[in-house]
Every structure is written in structure tokens, then in C-alpha cells.
Design a protein around this motif. Structure first.
Motif, PDB file in Angstrom:
ATOM      1  N   GLU A 163      39.151  62.887  15.839  1.00  0.00           N
ATOM      2  CA  GLU A 163      39.479  62.499  17.211  1.00  0.00           C
ATOM      3  C   GLU A 163      39.620  60.986  17.332  1.00  0.00           C
ATOM      4  OE1 GLU A 163      36.463  64.372  19.591  1.00  0.00           O
ATOM      5  OE2 GLU A 163      37.477  66.318  19.532  1.00  0.00           O
ATOM      6  N   GLY A 164      38.850  60.259  16.527  1.00  0.00           N
ATOM      7  CA  GLY A 164      38.961  58.810  16.524  1.00  0.00           C
ATOM      8  C   GLY A 164      40.274  58.341  15.909  1.00  0.00           C
ATOM      9  N   ILE A 201      43.153  59.944  16.193  1.00  0.00           N
ATOM     10  CA  ILE A 201      44.300  60.349  17.014  1.00  0.00           C
ATOM     11  C   ILE A 201      44.981  59.160  17.689  1.00  0.00           C
ATOM     12  CG2 ILE A 201      44.949  61.644  19.087  1.00  0.00           C
ATOM     13  CD1 ILE A 201      43.071  63.866  18.132  1.00  0.00           C
ATOM     14  N   PRO A 202      44.253  58.264  18.360  1.00  0.00           N
ATOM     15  CA  PRO A 202      44.950  57.129  18.988  1.00  0.00           C
ATOM     16  C   PRO A 202      45.697  56.258  17.979  1.00  0.00           C
ATOM     17  CG  PRO A 202      42.728  57.313  19.861  1.00  0.00           C
ATOM     18  CD  PRO A 202      42.838  58.277  18.708  1.00  0.00           C
ATOM     19  N   MET A 203      45.095  56.054  16.807  1.00  0.00           N
ATOM     20  CA  MET A 203      45.751  55.245  15.778  1.00  0.00           C
ATOM     21  C   MET A 203      47.039  55.937  15.312  1.00  0.00           C
ATOM     22  SD  MET A 203      44.420  54.172  11.991  1.00  0.00           S
ATOM     23  CE  MET A 203      44.463  55.879  11.462  1.00  0.00           C
ATOM     24  N   GLU A 228      48.820  58.101  16.967  1.00  0.00           N
ATOM     25  CA  GLU A 228      49.809  58.054  18.048  1.00  0.00           C
ATOM     26  C   GLU A 228      50.472  56.684  18.114  1.00  0.00           C
ATOM     27  OE1 GLU A 228      47.524  59.331  21.421  1.00  0.00           O
ATOM     28  OE2 GLU A 228      47.983  61.444  21.069  1.00  0.00           O
ATOM     29  N   ALA A 229      49.679  55.633  17.911  1.00  0.00           N
ATOM     30  CA  ALA A 229      50.237  54.278  17.920  1.00  0.00           C
ATOM     31  C   ALA A 229      51.206  54.097  16.755  1.00  0.00           C
ATOM     32  CB  ALA A 229      49.109  53.243  17.842  1.00  0.00           C
ATOM     33  N   GLU A 230      50.840  54.602  15.578  1.00  0.00           N
ATOM     34  CA  GLU A 230      51.730  54.495  14.423  1.00  0.00           C
ATOM     35  C   GLU A 230      53.013  55.287  14.651  1.00  0.00           C
ATOM     36  OE1 GLU A 230      49.864  55.436  10.711  1.00  0.00           O
ATOM     37  OE2 GLU A 230      48.227  54.034  11.047  1.00  0.00           O
TER      38      GLU A 230
END
Length: 108
Positions: free
Chosen positions: A49-50, A52-54, A56-58
Motif C-alpha cells: 500500500e505504501g 501504490i502512490p510511488m 502511480e506517480a511513476e
């Protein structure tokens, strides 16, 4: 005879109790293992889950780069067409000038 039956019943009872004890110990060990696995799963879930944002940013960055690359490719295609048109025009001018150049060279 009765004593033999009672003795046999006691042996079956003792054997059954031993099997229940062994099974209970195995279940306890499995429950402990399950608790440990559950902790590991939660840790890995939190890690995912940690990420996921990375990710999505990539993905967004890659999408932006793809759009930029497509824009550059489109611009390059336009310039290629312009260069081809210019080359064609120059070749026509050269073809028209060659007879005059040949005549001038012959006159010398």
C-alpha cells in the motif's frame, strides 16, 4: 471377561486421549504459525500500500514522457515532410539549371 473388556476400553480411552492431546498440540502450533503469517501478511500489505502512490506517480510520469515523445515524433515528421519538400524543390531547380550550366560551360 469383563475385566478384559474394561481393560480394552481403558486402553482405547487412553489412546484416544493421547491422540486428542497430540492433535491439540498440533492445532496450537498451527494457530501460532497462523498468527505469525498474519503479521507477515499485514506487513507486506502495508508495504504494498505504501508503494501504490510511488507507482502511480511513476505511471503518471511515464505517461507524460510518452506524450512528450509523441509530440516530438509528430514534430519530427512535420520537419521530415518539410525537408522532403525542400529537397524536391532544390532538385527541380538544379534540374532546370543544369542545361544552362552545361551551355555556359560549352560556351567557354
Amino acid at each position: 471377561k469383563r475385566r478384559g473388556e474394561i481393560s480394552e476400553s481403558v486402553e482405547r480411552y487412553v489412546s484416544g486421549v493421547q491422540k486428542l492431546k497430540v492433535t491439540s498440540e498440533q492445532v496450537a502450533a498451527l494457530e501460532e504459525s497462523l498468527k505469525q503469517k498474519a503479521v507477515e501478511v499485514e506487513q507486506k500489505k502495508a508495504k504494498c500500500e505504501g508503494m501504490i502512490p510511488m507507482l502511480e506517480a511513476e505511471k503518471a510520469r511515464a505517461s507524460d514522457e510518452a506524450r512528450h515523445a509523441n509530440a516530438v515524433a509528430t514534430e519530427a515528421e512535420k520537419k521530415q515532410a518539410s525537408v522532403e519538400a525542400m529537397k524536391s524543390s532544390i532538385e527541380q531547380d538544379l534540374a532546370a539549371a543544369e542545361p544552362a550550366l552545361a551551355a555556359a560551360a560549352a560556351a567557354l
